[in-house]
Design an enzyme around this catalytic site. Structure first.
Site, PDB file in Angstrom:
ATOM      1  N   LYS A 298       1.885 -15.728   1.102  1.00 48.30           N
ATOM      2  CA  LYS A 298       2.230 -16.313  -0.197  1.00 48.30           C
ATOM      3  C   LYS A 298       3.725 -16.617  -0.135  1.00 48.30           C
ATOM      4  CE  LYS A 298       1.262 -17.365  -4.508  1.00 48.30           C
ATOM      5  NZ  LYS A 298       0.393 -18.481  -4.880  1.00 48.30           N
TER       6      LYS A 298
ATOM      7  N   ASP B 193      -7.182  -6.837   2.828  1.00 47.31           N
ATOM      8  CA  ASP B 193      -8.179  -5.999   2.154  1.00 47.31           C
ATOM      9  C   ASP B 193      -9.056  -6.867   1.250  1.00 47.31           C
ATOM     10  OD1 ASP B 193      -9.414  -3.597   1.221  1.00 47.31           O
ATOM     11  OD2 ASP B 193      -8.236  -3.783  -0.614  1.00 47.31           O
TER      12      ASP B 193
ATOM     13  N   ASP C 144      -3.976 -17.887  -1.966  1.00 48.46           N
ATOM     14  CA  ASP C 144      -4.886 -18.399  -3.006  1.00 48.46           C
ATOM     15  C   ASP C 144      -5.775 -19.503  -2.443  1.00 48.46           C
ATOM     16  OD1 ASP C 144      -2.526 -19.816  -2.756  1.00 48.46           O
ATOM     17  OD2 ASP C 144      -2.235 -20.171  -4.894  1.00 48.46           O
TER      18      ASP C 144
ATOM     19  N   TYR D 102       0.813  -1.212   0.000  1.00 51.06           N
ATOM     20  CA  TYR D 102       0.000   0.000   0.000  1.00 51.06           C
ATOM     21  C   TYR D 102       0.851   1.269   0.000  1.00 51.06           C
ATOM     22  CZ  TYR D 102      -4.848  -1.485   0.514  1.00 51.06           C
ATOM     23  OH  TYR D 102      -6.099  -1.956   0.285  1.00 51.06           O
TER      24      TYR D 102
ATOM     25  N   ASP E 213     -13.262  -8.384   1.923  1.00 51.76           N
ATOM     26  CA  ASP E 213     -14.419  -8.171   1.033  1.00 51.76           C
ATOM     27  C   ASP E 213     -15.001  -9.515   0.595  1.00 51.76           C
ATOM     28  OD1 ASP E 213     -14.083  -5.396   1.079  1.00 51.76           O
ATOM     29  OD2 ASP E 213     -14.541  -5.206  -1.058  1.00 51.76           O
TER      30      ASP E 213
HETATM   31  C1  IPM Z   1     -10.726  -0.636   3.226  1.00 54.33           C
HETATM   32  C2  IPM Z   1     -10.754   0.198   1.975  1.00 54.33           C
HETATM   33  C3  IPM Z   1      -9.480   1.034   1.913  1.00 54.33           C
HETATM   34  C4  IPM Z   1      -8.313   0.074   1.847  1.00 54.33           C
HETATM   35  C5  IPM Z   1      -9.448   2.055   0.774  1.00 54.33           C
HETATM   36  C6  IPM Z   1     -10.622   2.994   0.811  1.00 54.33           C
HETATM   37  C7  IPM Z   1      -8.141   2.838   0.774  1.00 54.33           C
HETATM   38  O1  IPM Z   1     -10.920  -0.579   0.845  1.00 54.33           O
HETATM   39  O2  IPM Z   1     -10.670  -0.050   4.323  1.00 54.33           O
HETATM   40  O3  IPM Z   1     -10.777  -1.850   3.120  1.00 54.33           O
HETATM   41  O4  IPM Z   1      -7.988  -0.422   0.772  1.00 54.33           O
HETATM   42  O5  IPM Z   1      -7.715  -0.171   2.897  1.00 54.33           O
HETATM   43 MN    MN Z   2     -11.234  -2.693   1.254  1.00 56.41          MN
END
Ligand code: IPM
Ligand code: MN
Length: 370
Positions: A188, A244, A220, A142, A248
């Site tokens: 990984k 991250d 993976d 990042y 999700d």
């Molecule tokens: C999260 C978001 C952030 C990240 C973005 C908005 C920079 O996706 O908090 O998961 O990637 O950390």
């Molecule tokens: Mn995110």
């Protein structure tokens, strides 16, 4: 308890969901005799519009001067189509994480029985899922991106120092020892040097926590296991980018990303935020799910050891889910607005016995709590 809370609604649905979160915090303050005071700050694209930068000095000052930060979202699609933009709203959040030394992002996930049907996964697969992701937040790929002067190449460097690995690893092991005593390191290490460093450090630190079982999983495979057999996980420890993406992915298990709260903790003021982001398509429509923001306030209260208060919020949230008093992401046929879900939770906290009447009124469209 007196708490000073920095409120950073930010972009998209951020302001709407934070409004519900503070409504719920006020109910808790009233019921348990606490005083919460709020200072609002700009962040993200709204800050760029007014100050030309996504994290103005004033916002940083407010955060540094507060006991906790409640954050909405950062991001605006108007920047998505311009990859040459020098600054982006998301940088506001990244800079804030850096400035506050927030190195551990904690993302709990559990399934609610009443929502088994809303997940895209089979009910038997998601039954009893209850895990927490410890995502490293201050390092990795990042930070440290560069593009060449001729604009023909770009580099993102993934860098980790043992100090960064060790501090979050200890937190994750401590959490595992109070839970089901299993920690899964996701990396990984068959390919990446930084992953091998993670593995070496985590194996070393594991010796200090003999009651916790350590499992090592490539990212993976972890992505596959999360949807194949998510109940195997207890604490997942991983670096910034993997965390991250996996968090999700994990949100589909719960049925909606609108349910997932998070806490970011570190050296200075801790930050609490829903993980769903700006969700611009829903902004201003009063349809965004406020539960992730509301559950983030429960994490905030827990951070200050207000366990009963936090539990009260979770029970109220569960009640709203059981009664199907939910936004369209969870309730397709007879959904409730963001505001109504927040109001129901507030009212339930203040007076449980009035729930039925509230629901009845809402059904009749005559709610006094709109
Ligand atoms: C999260 C978001 C952030 C990240 C973005 C908005 C920079 O996706 O908090 O998961 O990637 O950390
Ligand atoms: Mn995110």
């Amino acid at each position: 308890m007196d708490l000073k809370i920095a409120l950073l609604p930010g972009d998209g649905v951020g302001p709407e969901v934070l409004q519900q979160a503070t409504k719920v915090l006020e109910a808790i303050a009233q019921k348990y005799q606490h005083t919460f005071s709020y200072q609002k700050g700009l962040i993200g694209s709204v800050a760029m519009d007014q100050h030309g930068q996504p994290l103005p000095e004033e916002t940083l000052r407010i955060c540094a001067d507060s006991d906790a930060i409640l954050f909405g979202a950062a991001g605006d699609p108007k920047y998505d189509r311009d990859p040459t933009a020098k600054i982006r709203p998301e940088q506001g959040l990244l800079s804030l994480r850096k400035a506050m030394g927030l190195f551990a992002n904690i993302r709990p996930l559990k399934t609610y029985r009443a929502l088994a049907h809303t997940s895209n996964l089979k009910p038997a697969v998601i039954e009893g899922v209850d895990f927490v992701i410890y995502r490293e937040l201050s390092g990795g790929i990042y930070f440290g991106g560069q593009s060449a002067d001729d604009g023909q190449s770009a580099t993102d460097t993934c860098r980790y120092h043992t100090k960064e690995i060790n501090r979050i690893t200890h937190l994750a092991f401590k959490a595992a020892s109070t839970r089901r005593k299993k920690l899964t390191l996701v990396d990984k290490s068959n390919v990446l040097e930084t992953s091998r460093l993670w593995r070496k450090q985590v194996i070393k630190i594991a010796r200090k926590y003999p009651d916790v079982r350590l499992e090592l999983l490539y990212v993976d495979n972890a992505a596959m296991q999360l949807v194949l057999a998510p109940s195997q996980f207890d604490v997942i420890l991983t670096e910034n980018m993997f965390g991250d993406i996996l968090s999700d992915e994990a949100s589909v298990i719960a049925g909606s990303i609108g349910l997932l709260a998070s806490a970011s903790i570190g050296e200075h003021t801790a930050l609490f935020e829903p993980i769903h982001g700006a969700y611009p398509q829903a902004a201003g429509k009063n349809i965004a799910n406020p539960l992730a923001a509301i559950l983030s306030t429960a994490m905030l209260l827990e951070h200050f050891k207000l366990y009963e208060e936090a539990e009260n919020i979770r029970i109220a949230v569960e009640k709203s889910i059981d009664l199907n008093i939910s936004t369209p992401d969870l309730n397709k046929t007879n959904h409730f607005s963001t505001t109504n879900v927040g109001s129901f939770i507030r009212d339930f906290i203040l007076d449980e016995d009035n729930t039925f009447y509230n629901k009845h009124n809402i059904d009749l469209g005559q709610s006094t709590i709109i």
